[in-house]
Design an enzyme around this catalytic site. Structure first.
Site, PDB file in Angstrom:
ATOM      1  N   CYS A 115      41.274  45.058  45.588  1.00 49.07           N
ATOM      2  CA  CYS A 115      42.501  45.760  45.193  1.00 49.07           C
ATOM      3  C   CYS A 115      42.248  46.966  44.297  1.00 49.07           C
ATOM      4  O   CYS A 115      43.140  47.788  44.085  1.00 49.07           O
ATOM      5  CB  CYS A 115      43.466  44.789  44.533  1.00 49.07           C
ATOM      6  SG  CYS A 115      43.975  43.500  45.660  1.00 49.07           S
ATOM      7  N   HIS A 255      48.712  48.819  40.714  1.00 48.03           N
ATOM      8  CA  HIS A 255      48.478  48.049  41.936  1.00 48.03           C
ATOM      9  C   HIS A 255      49.607  47.029  42.065  1.00 48.03           C
ATOM     10  O   HIS A 255      50.021  46.418  41.076  1.00 48.03           O
ATOM     11  CB  HIS A 255      47.109  47.351  41.842  1.00 48.03           C
ATOM     12  CG  HIS A 255      46.912  46.335  42.905  1.00 48.03           C
ATOM     13  ND1 HIS A 255      47.042  46.643  44.241  1.00 48.03           N
ATOM     14  CD2 HIS A 255      46.621  45.008  42.853  1.00 48.03           C
ATOM     15  CE1 HIS A 255      46.832  45.550  44.956  1.00 48.03           C
ATOM     16  NE2 HIS A 255      46.576  44.547  44.138  1.00 48.03           N
ATOM     17  N   ASN A 285      51.598  43.133  48.804  1.00 49.10           N
ATOM     18  CA  ASN A 285      50.297  43.611  48.327  1.00 49.10           C
ATOM     19  C   ASN A 285      49.478  44.087  49.526  1.00 49.10           C
ATOM     20  O   ASN A 285      48.987  43.274  50.302  1.00 49.10           O
ATOM     21  CB  ASN A 285      49.589  42.456  47.603  1.00 49.10           C
ATOM     22  CG  ASN A 285      48.235  42.848  47.046  1.00 49.10           C
ATOM     23  OD1 ASN A 285      47.731  43.939  47.319  1.00 49.10           O
ATOM     24  ND2 ASN A 285      47.635  41.955  46.276  1.00 49.10           N
TER      25      ASN A 285
HETATM   26  O1  UT7 Z   1      45.755  41.561  44.375  1.00 48.04           O
HETATM   27  C1  UT7 Z   1      44.849  41.367  43.358  1.00 48.04           C
HETATM   28  C2  UT7 Z   1      44.576  40.018  42.941  1.00 48.04           C
HETATM   29  N1  UT7 Z   1      45.588  39.032  43.153  1.00 48.04           N
HETATM   30  C3  UT7 Z   1      46.538  38.814  42.231  1.00 48.04           C
HETATM   31  O2  UT7 Z   1      46.693  39.509  41.269  1.00 48.04           O
HETATM   32  C4  UT7 Z   1      47.398  37.569  42.444  1.00 48.04           C
HETATM   33  C5  UT7 Z   1      47.558  36.818  41.144  1.00 48.04           C
HETATM   34  N2  UT7 Z   1      48.267  35.568  41.290  1.00 48.04           N
HETATM   35  C6  UT7 Z   1      49.590  35.480  41.592  1.00 48.04           C
HETATM   36  O3  UT7 Z   1      50.247  36.477  41.842  1.00 48.04           O
HETATM   37  C7  UT7 Z   1      50.246  34.124  41.550  1.00 48.04           C
HETATM   38  O4  UT7 Z   1      49.350  33.199  40.970  1.00 48.04           O
HETATM   39  C8  UT7 Z   1      50.711  33.584  42.925  1.00 48.04           C
HETATM   40  C9  UT7 Z   1      51.907  34.413  43.405  1.00 48.04           C
HETATM   41  C10 UT7 Z   1      49.592  33.647  43.936  1.00 48.04           C
HETATM   42  C11 UT7 Z   1      51.194  32.139  42.792  1.00 48.04           C
HETATM   43  O5  UT7 Z   1      52.203  32.071  41.802  1.00 48.04           O
HETATM   44  P1  UT7 Z   1      52.104  31.024  40.604  1.00 48.04           P
HETATM   45  O6  UT7 Z   1      53.292  31.224  39.803  1.00 48.04           O
HETATM   46  O7  UT7 Z   1      50.764  31.198  39.930  1.00 48.04           O
HETATM   47  O8  UT7 Z   1      52.196  29.644  41.363  1.00 48.04           O
HETATM   48  P2  UT7 Z   1      51.143  28.446  41.385  1.00 48.04           P
HETATM   49  O9  UT7 Z   1      50.020  28.738  42.274  1.00 48.04           O
HETATM   50  O10 UT7 Z   1      50.855  28.013  39.987  1.00 48.04           O
HETATM   51  O11 UT7 Z   1      52.033  27.318  42.045  1.00 48.04           O
HETATM   52  C12 UT7 Z   1      53.199  26.788  41.378  1.00 48.04           C
HETATM   53  C13 UT7 Z   1      53.907  25.869  42.348  1.00 48.04           C
HETATM   54  C14 UT7 Z   1      52.984  24.879  43.043  1.00 48.04           C
HETATM   55  O12 UT7 Z   1      53.701  23.665  43.260  1.00 48.04           O
HETATM   56  P3  UT7 Z   1      53.483  22.422  42.290  1.00 48.04           P
HETATM   57  O13 UT7 Z   1      52.037  22.071  42.358  1.00 48.04           O
HETATM   58  O14 UT7 Z   1      53.905  22.884  40.917  1.00 48.04           O
HETATM   59  O15 UT7 Z   1      54.386  21.397  42.877  1.00 48.04           O
HETATM   60  C15 UT7 Z   1      52.732  25.504  44.380  1.00 48.04           C
HETATM   61  O16 UT7 Z   1      52.410  24.580  45.381  1.00 48.04           O
HETATM   62  O17 UT7 Z   1      54.507  26.653  43.396  1.00 48.04           O
HETATM   63  C16 UT7 Z   1      54.067  26.156  44.661  1.00 48.04           C
HETATM   64  N3  UT7 Z   1      53.992  27.269  45.591  1.00 48.04           N
HETATM   65  C17 UT7 Z   1      55.033  27.641  46.333  1.00 48.04           C
HETATM   66  N4  UT7 Z   1      56.286  27.175  46.448  1.00 48.04           N
HETATM   67  C18 UT7 Z   1      57.115  27.794  47.316  1.00 48.04           C
HETATM   68  C19 UT7 Z   1      52.939  28.079  45.832  1.00 48.04           C
HETATM   69  N5  UT7 Z   1      53.277  29.000  46.753  1.00 48.04           N
HETATM   70  C20 UT7 Z   1      54.583  28.751  47.093  1.00 48.04           C
HETATM   71  C21 UT7 Z   1      55.477  29.353  47.963  1.00 48.04           C
HETATM   72  N6  UT7 Z   1      56.726  28.858  48.048  1.00 48.04           N
HETATM   73  N7  UT7 Z   1      55.158  30.417  48.717  1.00 48.04           N
END
Ligand code: UT7
Length: 330
Positions: A115, A255, A285
């Protein structure tokens, strides 16, 4: 005045197909509310069709760029493509783009910094202008993320999209263009965001395909934490070392990985929302494409002399910021 590398034209290209949060919610267990509140993405573009690589979008963006500036492809000295979704492992996608646009007098290569790819490529290209070696350098940021996304993995498929942006760099002796940059890497972060197979460590095999190792692997939270800290730190440092107060900065061009990361970076720089370029809701993204696509969309609002900070964080880990004095009135 010493020669600086001014951005004298910017263009973008987005494929027509719009993949909405609603359509994604029929493919995986997700919903518009979760995606919007956790990421800021409402829809993203997808390049459809057989054997359509990233170069297809890059060629469109570069052809539009040349037309806008009124120059021929033969005038390009160097063409750099930032991408993690190259048409092939080799040769470089930049070579394919050069061939297709007719840049017969250019040399070209790819930059792979995930990125941060576009800003790395931009400062690389700028060096050839500043040294006096070249007069016209084209820098492209393009990714066809849909080619490496697992559309059964809800935590990654909702974020990414396809798109391309391109800028032209030309010499300025009036102090416009790329005035400062800071780029950093922490290779130990590679385990949190990468494509496990397809390279020389794990060449493609039936097993690697079955284990879905050719898709993006991301530990979202681990990446999120480092991204917020490093992108905010490097962007704030870019202001301090160039004596820029919040009032002096016209735009932050971040970004577009997650709206929450962008908001944290802007807060740290003490910039209001009105100075932050944002199009993540429309395109998600696009990895190397996000920053030039922002510049393209907002160019009508940019004024000659505006102080702009470009800032990115990505897989690798890679990150950095670039200070640009905008050179043109659109
Ligand atoms: O591009 C350059 C590098 N990349 C980034 O900068 C990305 C950085 N990371 C992020 O943007 C975020 O971490 C994500 C958008 C990828 C994920 O968001 P988060 O708030 O960190 O969610 P998480 O992975 O901690 O998951 C929280 C919950 C989980 O459920 P439980 O275990 O709490 O029951 C996930 O399974 O949200 C769940 N979850 C979803 N629920 C509905 C994960 N993806 C989804 C989804 N829809 N699409």
């Amino acid at each position: 005045m010493p020669i600086t590398a001014a951005i004298t034209a910017v263009e973008g290209y987005l494929p027509d197909y719009i993949l909405t949060n609603h359509e994604l919610s029929q493919m995986v267990d997700t919903n518009d509310e979760w995606i919007t509140s956790r990421t800021g993405v409402k829809e993203r573009r997808i390049l459809k069709g057989k054997e359509q690589g990233a170069s297809v979008m890059a060629v469109e963006a570069v052809n539009k760029l040349l037309k806008k500036r009124g120059i021929s492809a033969e005038e390009i000295d160097l063409l750099i493509v930032a991408t993690v979704t190259a048409d092939y492992i080799f040769p470089a996608t930049a070579n394919i783009v050069s061939d297709k646009v007719g840049a017969k007098n250019a040399w070209s290569f790819d930059v792979n910094a995930a990125c941060s790819g576009f800003i790395y490529a931009l400062t690389t290209g700028a060096q050839f202008i500043q040294s006096g070696a070249h007069k016209k350098v084209v820098v492209v940021g393009v990714d066809k993320m849909s080619s490496i996304i697992d559309y059964t993995d809800r935590s990654t498929c909702v974020i990414f999209g396809d798109g391309a942006g391109a800028v032209l760099l030309e010499p300025s002796t009036e102090g416009y263009g790329i005035l400062d940059f800071k780029h950093q890497v922490d290779g130990s972060g590679r385990v949190h965001l990468y494509q496990k197979a397809g390279g020389s460590v794990k060449p493609p095999s039936i097993e690697s395909v079955e284990k879905k190792e050719h898709f993006v692997y991301q530990e979202g939270q681990a990446v999120f934490k480092v991204a917020v800290k490093q992108m905010a730190d490097v962007s704030a440092e870019m202001m301090v070392r160039n004596n820029l107060k919040p009032d002096d900065v016209a735009w932050l061009v971040p970004h577009q990985a997650n709206k929450r990361i962008i908001e944290a970076v802007a807060r740290r720089m003490e910039l209001p929302d009105s100075k932050v370029m944002l199009n993540i809701h429309k395109y998600g993204n696009t990895t190397s494409g996000t920053i030039p696509l922002c510049l393209w969309e907002y160019q009508g609002k940019l004024k000659k002399g505006d102080n702009i900070i470009l800032s990115a964080f990505g897989g690798g880990f890679t990150w950095g910021a670039v200070y640009v004095k905008w050179a043109i009135n659109s």
